[in-house]
Enzyme design. Sequence first.
Site, PDB file in Angstrom:
ATOM      1  N   LYS A 294       0.867  -1.175   0.000  1.00  0.00           N
ATOM      2  CA  LYS A 294       0.000   0.000   0.000  1.00  0.00           C
ATOM      3  C   LYS A 294       0.904   1.224   0.000  1.00  0.00           C
ATOM      4  CE  LYS A 294      -3.359   2.080   3.199  1.00  0.00           C
ATOM      5  NZ  LYS A 294      -2.763   2.916   4.236  1.00  0.00           N
TER       6      LYS A 294
HETATM    7  P1  FBP Z   1      -6.705   7.243   4.518  1.00  0.00           P
HETATM    8  O1  FBP Z   1      -7.447   6.656   3.317  1.00  0.00           O
HETATM    9  O2  FBP Z   1      -7.644   7.953   5.441  1.00  0.00           O
HETATM   10  O3  FBP Z   1      -5.545   8.094   4.081  1.00  0.00           O
HETATM   11  O4  FBP Z   1      -6.142   6.002   5.335  1.00  0.00           O
HETATM   12  C1  FBP Z   1      -4.980   5.339   4.974  1.00  0.00           C
HETATM   13  C2  FBP Z   1      -3.952   5.375   6.074  1.00  0.00           C
HETATM   14  O5  FBP Z   1      -2.798   4.660   5.733  1.00  0.00           O
HETATM   15  C3  FBP Z   1      -4.442   4.862   7.404  1.00  0.00           C
HETATM   16  O6  FBP Z   1      -4.374   3.483   7.454  1.00  0.00           O
HETATM   17  C4  FBP Z   1      -3.544   5.574   8.356  1.00  0.00           C
HETATM   18  O7  FBP Z   1      -4.119   5.794   9.592  1.00  0.00           O
HETATM   19  C5  FBP Z   1      -3.297   6.870   7.681  1.00  0.00           C
HETATM   20  O8  FBP Z   1      -3.547   6.702   6.311  1.00  0.00           O
HETATM   21  C6  FBP Z   1      -1.885   7.334   7.897  1.00  0.00           C
HETATM   22  O9  FBP Z   1      -1.694   8.524   7.242  1.00  0.00           O
HETATM   23  P2  FBP Z   1      -0.431   9.482   7.503  1.00  0.00           P
HETATM   24  O10 FBP Z   1       0.658   8.629   8.074  1.00  0.00           O
HETATM   25  O11 FBP Z   1      -0.110  10.006   6.144  1.00  0.00           O
HETATM   26  O12 FBP Z   1      -0.902  10.512   8.434  1.00  0.00           O
END
Ligand code: FBP
Length: 272
Positions: A186
């Site tokens: 991912k």
């Molecule tokens: P979103 O679709 O809300 O961006 O979620 C994906 C994700 O990877 C979550 O699993 C995680 O909490 C968040 O984004 C982390 O985002 P960042 O580290 O960029 O703040």
Amino acid sequence: SIGIRRRLRRFFRRDGRALIFAMDHGFEHGPTDFEPVWEHVNPRVIIRKVVRAGVDGVMMLPGIARIAGDAVKPTAGLMIKLTSKTNLRPKEEQLLQSQLALVEDAIKLGADAIAATVYWGSPQEDVMMRQFAEIASYAHDLGFPVVQFAYPRGPYINEKYGKKEDYRVVMYGARAAAESGADMIKTYWTGSKETFAKVVDAAAGVPVLLSGGAKAENPLDFLKVVWEVIEAGGAGAVVGRNIFQRKNPEPMIRALIRVIHRNEDPEEAAKA
Ligand code: FBP
């Protein structure tokens, strides 16, 4: 192994693509992420909605799996992520994800896949790399697929490339994830179909999914990105805020499914 392949099929449809709902934000960003639609702070409420709307999988941390894992009906795969960090940490320690539980815990909670984050390029990269290696080794031995959230970030990246979304950085992370034994990756959007196709190539056959990002005010903008990801050979998306920050997430989920699984044009998918 057969176990790994069988369990991956709990997420991926026959077309090799998946829409996975992400919900680790209460920990990783804090409950403020749920304030736009406060009822979704209750995991059972939002999980029931997204599973009913047809997502292929749901990702959560072990504690939420204990509370609400059973709300993920067998129509969807359960992905349990073993690492995280809070936003309350001092800034210098934000570039580390720590391990919250063991592979065995996730399996006991019914996980179909185990996930962990690696911040490639972090001064603490070594810790996360080892964490991932240990998780992957256990999980693979037991026949469970391992998902890597391959998120390049760190001071050197900013200095050299300007931003973590530069495709050279993102494809480096995807490659490192593939080389470290991930079964699913991912990562960030690179800004174009052409550059994302390189990320997919660099992952050498390991499926690459888009990490959703902050909620787009106009759903069409987000659907267009996901469409480009699919056009670039991406295997789908892992989406949190773009789903749970909408009071009724169903239209967004349905549209995402049309784009991901039916190659539908985003404008058409948004209208349907
Ligand atoms: P979103 O679709 O809300 O961006 O979620 C994906 C994700 O990877 C979550 O699993 C995680 O909490 C968040 O984004 C982390 O985002 P960042 O580290 O960029 O703040």
